[in-house]
Design a protein around this motif. Sequence first.
Motif, PDB file in Angstrom:
ATOM      1  N   LYS A  34       0.823  -1.204   0.000  1.00 27.95           N
ATOM      2  CA  LYS A  34       0.000   0.000   0.000  1.00 27.95           C
ATOM      3  C   LYS A  34       0.863   1.263   0.000  1.00 27.95           C
ATOM      4  N   ARG A  35       1.868   1.322   0.852  1.00 31.07           N
ATOM      5  CA  ARG A  35       2.704   2.520   0.959  1.00 31.07           C
ATOM      6  C   ARG A  35       3.477   2.772  -0.334  1.00 31.07           C
ATOM      7  N   ALA A  36       4.022   1.717  -0.944  1.00 29.50           N
ATOM      8  CA  ALA A  36       4.741   1.882  -2.209  1.00 29.50           C
ATOM      9  C   ALA A  36       3.782   2.350  -3.293  1.00 29.50           C
ATOM     10  N   ALA A  37       2.576   1.788  -3.332  1.00 27.48           N
ATOM     11  CA  ALA A  37       1.584   2.196  -4.323  1.00 27.48           C
ATOM     12  C   ALA A  37       1.231   3.669  -4.144  1.00 27.48           C
ATOM     13  N   GLU A  38       1.080   4.110  -2.905  1.00 27.94           N
ATOM     14  CA  GLU A  38       0.775   5.511  -2.636  1.00 27.94           C
ATOM     15  C   GLU A  38       1.903   6.416  -3.106  1.00 27.94           C
ATOM     16  N   THR A  39       3.129   6.002  -2.871  1.00 28.59           N
ATOM     17  CA  THR A  39       4.281   6.796  -3.292  1.00 28.59           C
ATOM     18  C   THR A  39       4.383   6.855  -4.810  1.00 28.59           C
ATOM     19  N   ILE A  40       4.151   5.733  -5.461  1.00 33.84           N
ATOM     20  CA  ILE A  40       4.200   5.701  -6.925  1.00 33.84           C
ATOM     21  C   ILE A  40       3.164   6.661  -7.503  1.00 33.84           C
ATOM     22  N   ILE A  41       1.946   6.639  -6.968  1.00 31.45           N
ATOM     23  CA  ILE A  41       0.901   7.546  -7.447  1.00 31.45           C
ATOM     24  C   ILE A  41       1.260   8.995  -7.151  1.00 31.45           C
ATOM     25  N   ALA A  42       1.814   9.251  -5.975  1.00 29.65           N
ATOM     26  CA  ALA A  42       2.190  10.612  -5.616  1.00 29.65           C
ATOM     27  C   ALA A  42       3.271  11.160  -6.545  1.00 29.65           C
ATOM     28  N   GLU A  43       4.189  10.320  -6.965  1.00 33.90           N
ATOM     29  CA  GLU A  43       5.302  10.778  -7.786  1.00 33.90           C
ATOM     30  C   GLU A  43       5.008  10.758  -9.277  1.00 33.90           C
TER      31      GLU A  43
END
Length: 101
Positions: A34-43
């Motif tokens: 979840k955290r990696a997915a959130e970071t990918i979307i944020a970037e």
Amino acid sequence: MEGSIAELDMQIDRMLAPFAQARDRLDTITGVGKRAAETIIAEIGVDMSVFPTAAHLASWADRCLGNNPDRRQTPLGTTTRGNRWLGEVLTRVRLGGGTQS
């Protein structure tokens, strides 16, 4: 400290609510939590049309191989123009650690 983390998690969830479906799809990829997915979307965002090919995205994230056949000649400590935050997450995903939270 745990209360602050919980509050930040709730803020992230509120901000990413419009992108929950994309986050959940990324979360199905092995090694992407979840955290990696959130970071990918944020970037990157969710509009992949800005990258003509996967190679363009990899280059932007500075995670593509160079054209140097002898990597030993590359000076240590050189910096690149890639997206630092995205690159770190993608490296952890590739190595299989620290992205499942």
